[in-house]
Design a protein around this motif. Sequence first.
Motif, PDB file in Angstrom:
ATOM      1  N   UNK A  96       0.108   8.623   5.122  1.00 30.49           N
ATOM      2  CA  UNK A  96       1.355   8.253   4.451  1.00 30.49           C
ATOM      3  C   UNK A  96       1.666   9.212   3.309  1.00 30.49           C
ATOM      4  N   UNK A  97       2.944   9.616   3.218  1.00 32.67           N
ATOM      5  CA  UNK A  97       3.389  10.468   2.120  1.00 32.67           C
ATOM      6  C   UNK A  97       4.860  10.203   1.846  1.00 32.67           C
ATOM      7  N   UNK A  98       5.150   9.762   0.637  1.00 30.78           N
ATOM      8  CA  UNK A  98       6.522   9.493   0.201  1.00 30.78           C
ATOM      9  C   UNK A  98       6.536   9.673  -1.316  1.00 30.78           C
ATOM     10  N   UNK A  99       6.867  10.896  -1.756  1.00 34.58           N
ATOM     11  CA  UNK A  99       6.765  11.249  -3.170  1.00 34.58           C
ATOM     12  C   UNK A  99       7.610  10.330  -4.059  1.00 34.58           C
ATOM     13  N   UNK A 100       8.830  10.036  -3.619  1.00 28.15           N
ATOM     14  CA  UNK A 100       9.708   9.166  -4.407  1.00 28.15           C
ATOM     15  C   UNK A 100       9.055   7.801  -4.608  1.00 28.15           C
ATOM     16  N   UNK A 101       8.622   7.190  -3.514  1.00 28.78           N
ATOM     17  CA  UNK A 101       8.004   5.863  -3.556  1.00 28.78           C
ATOM     18  C   UNK A 101       6.727   5.883  -4.388  1.00 28.78           C
ATOM     19  N   UNK A 102       5.898   6.900  -4.191  1.00 30.15           N
ATOM     20  CA  UNK A 102       4.621   6.971  -4.895  1.00 30.15           C
ATOM     21  C   UNK A 102       4.806   7.081  -6.406  1.00 30.15           C
ATOM     22  N   UNK A 103       5.797   7.849  -6.849  1.00 26.99           N
ATOM     23  CA  UNK A 103       6.054   7.972  -8.287  1.00 26.99           C
ATOM     24  C   UNK A 103       6.479   6.632  -8.882  1.00 26.99           C
ATOM     25  N   UNK A 104       7.327   5.928  -8.145  1.00 27.85           N
ATOM     26  CA  UNK A 104       7.785   4.626  -8.631  1.00 27.85           C
ATOM     27  C   UNK A 104       6.628   3.629  -8.697  1.00 27.85           C
ATOM     28  N   UNK A 135       3.925  -9.595  -7.952  1.00 25.59           N
ATOM     29  CA  UNK A 135       3.179 -10.848  -8.127  1.00 25.59           C
ATOM     30  C   UNK A 135       1.843 -10.632  -8.843  1.00 25.59           C
ATOM     31  N   UNK A 136       1.710  -9.459  -9.487  1.00 22.65           N
ATOM     32  CA  UNK A 136       0.513  -9.129 -10.274  1.00 22.65           C
ATOM     33  C   UNK A 136      -0.762  -9.142  -9.426  1.00 22.65           C
ATOM     34  N   UNK A 137      -0.659  -8.651  -8.204  1.00 18.60           N
ATOM     35  CA  UNK A 137      -1.820  -8.509  -7.330  1.00 18.60           C
ATOM     36  C   UNK A 137      -2.058  -7.015  -7.096  1.00 18.60           C
ATOM     37  N   UNK A 138      -2.301  -6.305  -8.186  1.00 17.75           N
ATOM     38  CA  UNK A 138      -2.364  -4.851  -8.135  1.00 17.75           C
ATOM     39  C   UNK A 138      -3.574  -4.325  -7.370  1.00 17.75           C
ATOM     40  N   UNK A 139      -4.679  -5.054  -7.395  1.00 16.39           N
ATOM     41  CA  UNK A 139      -5.856  -4.594  -6.657  1.00 16.39           C
ATOM     42  C   UNK A 139      -5.585  -4.602  -5.159  1.00 16.39           C
ATOM     43  N   UNK A 140      -4.923  -5.677  -4.682  1.00  9.01           N
ATOM     44  CA  UNK A 140      -4.570  -5.751  -3.259  1.00  9.01           C
ATOM     45  C   UNK A 140      -3.584  -4.648  -2.907  1.00  9.01           C
ATOM     46  N   UNK A 141      -2.627  -4.412  -3.804  1.00  9.82           N
ATOM     47  CA  UNK A 141      -1.640  -3.357  -3.573  1.00  9.82           C
ATOM     48  C   UNK A 141      -2.321  -2.000  -3.455  1.00  9.82           C
ATOM     49  N   UNK A 142      -3.284  -1.742  -4.344  1.00 11.00           N
ATOM     50  CA  UNK A 142      -3.976  -0.447  -4.332  1.00 11.00           C
ATOM     51  C   UNK A 142      -4.776  -0.256  -3.046  1.00 11.00           C
ATOM     52  N   UNK A 143      -5.392  -1.316  -2.559  1.00 11.32           N
ATOM     53  CA  UNK A 143      -6.133  -1.226  -1.294  1.00 11.32           C
ATOM     54  C   UNK A 143      -5.213  -0.817  -0.148  1.00 11.32           C
ATOM     55  N   UNK A 144      -4.019  -1.406  -0.105  1.00 10.07           N
ATOM     56  CA  UNK A 144      -3.068  -1.065   0.955  1.00 10.07           C
ATOM     57  C   UNK A 144      -2.552   0.361   0.795  1.00 10.07           C
ATOM     58  N   UNK A 145      -2.335   0.782  -0.457  1.00  7.79           N
ATOM     59  CA  UNK A 145      -1.887   2.152  -0.712  1.00  7.79           C
ATOM     60  C   UNK A 145      -2.939   3.147  -0.230  1.00  7.79           C
ATOM     61  N   UNK A 146      -4.196   2.890  -0.574  1.00  5.10           N
ATOM     62  CA  UNK A 146      -5.285   3.777  -0.167  1.00  5.10           C
ATOM     63  C   UNK A 146      -5.388   3.852   1.356  1.00  5.10           C
ATOM     64  N   UNK A 147      -5.241   2.702   2.006  1.00  5.98           N
ATOM     65  CA  UNK A 147      -5.314   2.666   3.468  1.00  5.98           C
ATOM     66  C   UNK A 147      -4.181   3.468   4.088  1.00  5.98           C
ATOM     67  N   UNK A 148      -2.974   3.313   3.541  1.00  9.51           N
ATOM     68  CA  UNK A 148      -1.821   4.044   4.074  1.00  9.51           C
ATOM     69  C   UNK A 148      -2.010   5.551   3.897  1.00  9.51           C
ATOM     70  N   UNK A 149      -2.560   5.964   2.755  1.00  9.69           N
ATOM     71  CA  UNK A 149      -2.770   7.392   2.510  1.00  9.69           C
ATOM     72  C   UNK A 149      -3.808   7.965   3.468  1.00  9.69           C
ATOM     73  N   UNK A 150      -4.828   7.176   3.782  1.00 12.11           N
ATOM     74  CA  UNK A 150      -5.839   7.627   4.740  1.00 12.11           C
ATOM     75  C   UNK A 150      -5.227   7.846   6.115  1.00 12.11           C
ATOM     76  N   UNK A 151      -4.153   7.103   6.408  1.00 11.48           N
ATOM     77  CA  UNK A 151      -3.479   7.217   7.700  1.00 11.48           C
ATOM     78  C   UNK A 151      -2.365   8.260   7.676  1.00 11.48           C
TER      79      UNK A 151
END
Length: 224
Positions: free
Chosen positions: A157-165, A139-155
């Motif tokens: 989160x690690x999924x190489x396949x998903x992260x590459x995609x 839905x072209x809300x990449x800034x919101x997506x990045x915030x959630x990604x950063x939060x998950x990594x701080x907790x």
Amino acid sequence: LYDPAENGLDINMWSNSNGDQILNIFKRINKVDLSKDASEILNILLFTNAYYPEINISKDQFLELKSKWLIKNFNLQLIEDYLLNNQVINEHPKLTKLLVDDYLSRSEVKKTCEIFSKIKESIQDEYLSKFNIYCLIYNNKKEEAQLLIDLKKELGFEDKFYEKKINYLMGYSNQPDTKISENTILDFHLSHRTNPEFKFDPKNSTSKEIWKYLSTSNLLDNVK
């Protein structure tokens, strides 16, 4: 719309119900095929309020009972209405997965992501949170997506396949990752979305969801 209060039904009825009796009733119900009218009445009784019985049954048991009934009847609209109207995504992760996976297997990406846009609570389930991040990108809300990604990594989160995609979809990488995963319908969809030359030959062991996705996405080269 049917209003249970106007039709003589007490919307607080579950709070005073005996859990043993509820469980026994549903054991009998699951052994028979209810008529359409009987099923609609049961839907009203189960899903028009968020109260829980408090005698001889736990909240988790009652939620599981609701989930099993919805899965058995597989009414997608009823499942969607129940989950979103009551905002009980975190209480019913399996039911939510069933809903979004089925829509995605039909290649209805827009419809799938509309569901996530209506979820008001923070998603706790790992799979659903990854799905939500993808939908934000869709839905072209990449800034919101990045915030959630950063939060998950701080907790952790690690999924190489998903992260590459995701990195490719976010524009961080120009090199498509051509690896294909059949672990989930989301993984398979990401495999398709991130590979401009995507091609996949299903086997007898390929899941029904992926067969459906291939069919609805016009990706079946060999119909036989």
